[in-house]
Design a protein around this motif. Structure first.
Motif, PDB file in Angstrom:
ATOM      1  N   LEU A 139       0.718  -1.048   0.035  1.00  0.00           N
ATOM      2  CA  LEU A 139      -0.160  -0.077   0.267  1.00  0.00           C
ATOM      3  C   LEU A 139       0.754   1.260  -0.103  1.00  0.00           C
ATOM      4  N   TRP A 140       1.795   1.428   0.823  1.00  0.00           N
ATOM      5  CA  TRP A 140       2.533   2.429   0.995  1.00  0.00           C
ATOM      6  C   TRP A 140       3.740   2.714  -0.351  1.00  0.00           C
ATOM      7  N   ASP A 141       3.629   1.706  -1.296  1.00  0.00           N
ATOM      8  CA  ASP A 141       4.171   1.980  -2.564  1.00  0.00           C
ATOM      9  C   ASP A 141       3.559   2.810  -3.537  1.00  0.00           C
ATOM     10  N   ILE A 142       1.973   2.837  -3.152  1.00  0.00           N
ATOM     11  CA  ILE A 142       1.397   3.758  -4.180  1.00  0.00           C
ATOM     12  C   ILE A 142       0.639   4.864  -3.477  1.00  0.00           C
ATOM     13  N   ASP A 143       0.828   5.107  -2.211  1.00  0.00           N
ATOM     14  CA  ASP A 143       0.289   6.166  -1.299  1.00  0.00           C
ATOM     15  C   ASP A 143       1.377   6.834  -0.711  1.00  0.00           C
ATOM     16  N   PRO A 144       1.709   8.113  -1.332  1.00  0.00           N
ATOM     17  CA  PRO A 144       2.927   8.757  -0.785  1.00  0.00           C
ATOM     18  C   PRO A 144       2.911   9.176   0.710  1.00  0.00           C
ATOM     19  N   HIS A 145       1.334   9.382   1.188  1.00  0.00           N
ATOM     20  CA  HIS A 145       0.961  10.195   2.307  1.00  0.00           C
ATOM     21  C   HIS A 145       0.722   8.902   3.378  1.00  0.00           C
ATOM     22  N   PHE A 146       0.873   7.668   3.135  1.00  0.00           N
ATOM     23  CA  PHE A 146       0.881   6.683   4.130  1.00  0.00           C
ATOM     24  C   PHE A 146       1.962   5.906   4.277  1.00  0.00           C
ATOM     25  N   PRO A 147       2.559   5.973   5.496  1.00  0.00           N
ATOM     26  CA  PRO A 147       3.931   5.459   6.195  1.00  0.00           C
ATOM     27  C   PRO A 147       3.807   4.277   6.129  1.00  0.00           C
ATOM     28  N   LYS A 148       4.808   3.293   6.056  1.00  0.00           N
ATOM     29  CA  LYS A 148       4.926   1.824   6.195  1.00  0.00           C
ATOM     30  C   LYS A 148       4.505   1.453   8.000  1.00  0.00           C
ATOM     31  N   GLU A 149       5.048   2.536   8.873  1.00  0.00           N
ATOM     32  CA  GLU A 149       4.789   2.027   9.896  1.00  0.00           C
ATOM     33  C   GLU A 149       3.391   2.213  10.440  1.00  0.00           C
ATOM     34  N   ARG A 150       2.671   3.058   9.834  1.00  0.00           N
ATOM     35  CA  ARG A 150       1.341   3.068  10.225  1.00  0.00           C
ATOM     36  C   ARG A 150       0.452   1.972   9.993  1.00  0.00           C
ATOM     37  N   TRP A 151       0.798   0.848   9.122  1.00  0.00           N
ATOM     38  CA  TRP A 151       0.022  -0.165   8.606  1.00  0.00           C
ATOM     39  C   TRP A 151      -0.509  -0.921   9.667  1.00  0.00           C
ATOM     40  N   GLN A 152       0.370  -1.554  10.509  1.00  0.00           N
ATOM     41  CA  GLN A 152      -0.266  -2.381  11.439  1.00  0.00           C
ATOM     42  C   GLN A 152      -1.498  -1.649  12.320  1.00  0.00           C
ATOM     43  N   ILE A 153      -1.178  -0.228  12.653  1.00  0.00           N
ATOM     44  CA  ILE A 153      -2.119   0.283  13.456  1.00  0.00           C
ATOM     45  C   ILE A 153      -3.510   0.260  12.703  1.00  0.00           C
TER      46      ILE A 153
END
Length: 878
Positions: free
Chosen positions: A422-436
């Motif tokens: 997801l974070w490869d196509i959404d520049p506003h979404f950090p990888k660290e945010r995914w689990q939350i």
């Protein structure tokens, strides 16, 4: 001198090997130490397809091409080079042969008494049957016929009248006795009670055909055996040589086979054995039920009778492939007895059995699977062709499935996209945010929100996402996101916001103008009274200088106020004007020296007069006001000196341009531009620059009416005005005055505007999103393929990649980090033949003077019409 015992042994040696070999079930033969066959059993001769005369006296390498003489000698070397060990343990060898006659050979040396030459006992077995052979250590008796009997791979018994005369060690061990315990005892004692009468009858009648019974061990346990009997004359007496084979394992195998047969007959899938000619050799119950035939009916039929897609040619091709691959899996259709057809999946195995070739086929009715597949295909078809992008995401934020629209919207193939997160196509979404996010979605279930997605080419676009957390197969958790590109909606909202702002600004300016005009009109009347009475007082006070001086100050203030009201009237478009047809170039030429003196010697004034300039209808005094006010504004923006550039050029405005710029109308205009290289303005300042009394100057340095006056004059004359500025880059004011022929005829816009269409690919680089979207739309409408990016870095990445190329680079000049000239130079190092069209809100001459562009490059000034854009792009490409 020979003894009676040795003569008896010689006689036994002559008759016993053949008797033993005849009684043995396996192919067996006795070889001498030169590896020639002395005696060959019937099974051994049948195996090679020869008679005893064609077999005995020959070596093995003379019977088959699979063995050469050196190979045979090497294999048997361990038997020929050593003698028996303790307890008569003699060496043995086993080896496999492959080819047209696959076999396993087992051989053992039998030592003779004294100096007599020994023998080799050879047996053959089928490798497919595990190659089962048995060896027994020789452990007694010095007589050659005993050693030969002990070396046999089956139990051997010598009987007369139902009594054991002799037996080999293997049979003794098989029955759990010592040899001496059995010699002289009745054979019936070793037969299970339930079979004893039958076996006794067989022995009494001298039955020679093979039969089976249960043998009885010394410990009382029983086991199945197979009996093969041969009658011989030994020592002048009738003797029966019996080969006894323990068939426990075979019986187990037969039971397992029967169980297997029972299982296959009642299996839930069809099973059939098919001969080479396509006819059924065996069918189980399930295939009978599925086809509606009895077993007897099917065994009279062939594959071609139940498969409408098979004919003899197809069957021959299938058989060839089966022989090559051994296993074939495919789908076909079967036809029932009632004529109905249903789909099946076939897994066929090649089987060689009993000297025959078969296709062992397992068939499964896949009607339900096909129905489910068809339903899934319809669903998949609908999802893949949905107008919204659909993403299935796993617990790690990876894409498990994406539909066609997702691939199209992002510019990736499905394989590429399913390798991303997801974070490869959404520049506003950090990888660290995914689990939350994952945990929040498990609680919330669904969310609707807006974000930004980034395409493979680096361009960003706004999206609206409806995200749902679902459980699949009761165990698997997924995010399913439905994504809608809202670029059009955002553009519409931005356009609406822009139009609302422009309307608000126009209403504000109109309101201010009305207020200013009304106030100025009434105030002007009062000033006329003040100035009139001042003149009268001056005449009466000619002899009183101190009082006259005060009156003159009143008159001075009133005149200054009158000038302000004049500017307010101009802004409110209520100034009395005297328009006439004139040429702007001539008017600017007349005022050039005045403007030069006004701005001072430290500012370099340059004028670029357009060739063939159209005429306009305008008040020459107001032209002077416009030029002076703009020049003074530019001078104040360059306190340390600089350059002031005035340019004129003909300009055509089309409908497309007017759609993006509220208040403009299509037609032919003369464009007047005045540019400085001063401090420039922030966007917030630029938004208020034409408002009356708005100023950035110090208190007492200006009234804030200069640009408001210019705005009012231009609007009163039917023209338009734009301001373009960036901090540190200077400011350009662009005025459009309507064209008018010299005879006083206002030139109307032509109904048809001829545009230079194209089919090439243009890479557009513009950091302002609204300008980028508008320019892309105009280029695509002209006919070009457009790739739009927002940064020079994205443009460089495009040319450094292996993707599609571009014919023209169209880039803004003034951008953060890297300007358009630097971008062009770096791309030209990669693509020396690249064509480039620069664009800017500043004029071309100003850009050149800033040292950003070389003179003579392809340049288009913002804002531009679609027709002007079409002509400049075509010029740059050619």
């Amino acid at each position: 001198m020979s003894t009676p015992g040795s003569k008896r042994n010689a006689e036994r040696l002559r008759v016993l090997p053949a008797g033993i070999l005849d009684a043995m079930r396996e192919p067996a033969a006795v070889l001498d130490t030169s590896l020639r066959i002395l005696n060959a059993g019937p099974a051994f001769c049948r195996f090679w397809g020869r008679s005893p005369d064609q077999t005995e006296g020959r070596r093995l390498d003379e019977l088959t091409e699979q063995l050469s003489a050196p190979t045979l000698n090497e294999i048997f070397a361990p038997l020929l080079g050593s003698s028996a060990g303790p307890d008569h343990e003699t060496p043995e060898v086993a080896f496999d042969l492959s080819g047209s006659l696959p076999m396993r050979m087992s051989a053992r040396r039998i030592d003779a008494e004294g100096n007599a030459p020994g023998f080799i006992l050879l047996t053959l077995a089928d490798p497919a049957d595990g190659g089962r052979t048995a060896t027994v250590p020789g452990n007694e008796d010095e007589r050659r016929f005993r050693i030969l009997a002990d070396a046999a791979f089956e139990g051997i018994a010598f009987t007369r009248k139902g009594t054991f005369v002799d037996l080999n060690d293997r049979l003794a061990r098989m029955l759990g006795y010592r040899r001496d315990e059995l010699i002289g005892s009745p054979v019936a004692d070793c037969v299970a009670l339930e079979d004893r009468s039958r076996v006794t009858a067989f022995m009494a009648e001298g039955r020679l055909e093979p039969y089976e019974h249960l043998a009885l061990r010394k410990d009382g346990t029983t086991f199945p055996v197979q009996i093969r009997v041969r009658a011989s004359i030994i020592d002048g007496r009738e003797t029966r040589i019996t080969a006894i084979r323990d068939i426990t394992e075979r019986k187990k195998a037969e039971e397992a086979l029967a169980l297997t047969q029972f299982t296959i007959d009642r299996a839930s899938l069809g099973c059939s054995w098919i001969r080479r000619d396509g006819r059924f050799f065996y069918v189980n119950d399930h295939i009978c039920r599925s086809l509606g035939y009895s077993r007897q009916e099917l065994l009279q039929m062939s594959v071609m009778d139940i498969d409408p897609g098979f004919d003899m040619q197809i069957w021959d091709d299938y058989w060839t492939l089966l022989l090559r691959d051994n296993v074939r899996t495919f789908e076909t259709n079967h036809q029932r007895k009632d004529g109905t057809i249903f789909p099946v999946e076939i897994t066929a195995n090649y089987v060689a059995f009993g000297g025959m070739d078969y296709s062992c086929a397992f068939s499964t009715d896949i009607s339900e699977r096909k129905r489910v597949q068809e339903t899934l295909l319809r669903s998949q078809f609908s999802i893949d062709r949905a107008s919204e992008a659909i993403f299935w995401m796993g617990r790690e934020g990876d894409f498990l499935y994406v539909n066609d629209q997702a691939c199209r919207s992002l510019g990736y193939t499905r394989e590429e996209l399913m390798g991303l997160h997801l974070w490869d196509i959404d520049p506003h979404f950090p990888k660290e945010r995914w689990q939350i996010q994952w945990q929040e979605m498990m609680v919330a279930g669904n969310r609707i929100f807006e974000t930004i997605h980034r395409r493979k080419d680096g361009t960003d676009f706004p999206v609206e996402i409806s995200s749902n957390h679902i459980m699949y197969n009761q165990t698997e958790h997924h995010h399913v996101a439905f994504v809608r590109d809202i670029s059009y909606r955002k553009r519409a909202e931005a356009e609406q916001s822009k139009l609302e702002a422009q309307l608000h600004q126009a209403q504000k300016m109109e309101s201010i103008g009305r207020l200013a005009g009304g106030v100025a009109h009434d105030f002007n009347n009062m000033l006329g009274v003040i100035l009139g009475y001042a003149d009268l007082i001056k005449a009466d006070l000619a002899t009183d200088p101190p009082l006259l001086k005060k009156v003159l100050e009143i008159e001075k203030a009133a005149k200054h106020s009158r000038d302000i009201t004049t500017q307010l009237l101009a802004f409110s478009r209520k100034q009395v004007v005297s328009p006439q047809v004139l040429n702007l170039n001539a008017r600017i030429r007349d005022l050039q020296k005045t403007l030069a003196r006004l701005i001072g010697e430290d500012i370099d004034l340059q004028v670029f007069a357009g060739d063939g300039l159209w005429t306009v209808r305008f008040d020459p005094i107001q032209i002077e006001q416009i030029l002076i006010n703009l020049a003074v504004n530019a001078r104040d923006a360059m306190p340390g000196g600089g350059k002031l550039t005035i340019e004129t050029v003909n300009n055509r405005i089309d409908e497309a341009y007017c759609q993006e710029h509220a208040g403009f109308i299509p037609g032919d205009f003369v464009r007047l531009s005045m540019s400085d290289n001063g401090s420039g303005m922030e966007p917030e300042t630029l938004a208020h620059v034409f408002e009356p009394f708005f100023t950035t100057k110090e208190v007492g340095k200006g009234t804030g009416l200069g640009l408001a006056t210019v705005y009012g004059i231009v609007k009163q004359g039917g023209g338009f005005i734009n301001a373009y500025s960036e901090p540190g880059q200077g400011t350009t004011f662009t005025i459009y005055l309507p064209r008018e022929d010299e005879d006083g005829t206002l030139v109307a816009p032509s109904d048809e505007v001829s545009m230079a269409a194209g089919k090439e690919t243009v890479l557009l680089v513009e950091d302002d999103e609204m300008v980028r979207v508008m320019t892309r739309t105009m280029l695509e409408r002209i006919g070009y393929t457009v790739l739009a990016v927002s940064t020079p870095e994205a443009a460089l990445a495009f040319f450094e990649g292996d993707g599609p190329t571009a014919d023209l680079l169209m880039t803004d000049v003034v951008m953060p980090v890297m300007n358009g000239k630097e971008l062009h130079d770096r791309i030209a190092a990669i693509r020396p033949d690249i064509k480039t069209l620069f664009m800017s809100g500043y004029t071309a001459n100003v850009i050149v003077q800033h040292g950003v562009l070389d003179e003579g490059v392809n340049f288009i000034q913002k804002p531009f019409s679609m027709d002007h854009l079409a002509r400049m792009v075509r010029k740059a490409l050619t």
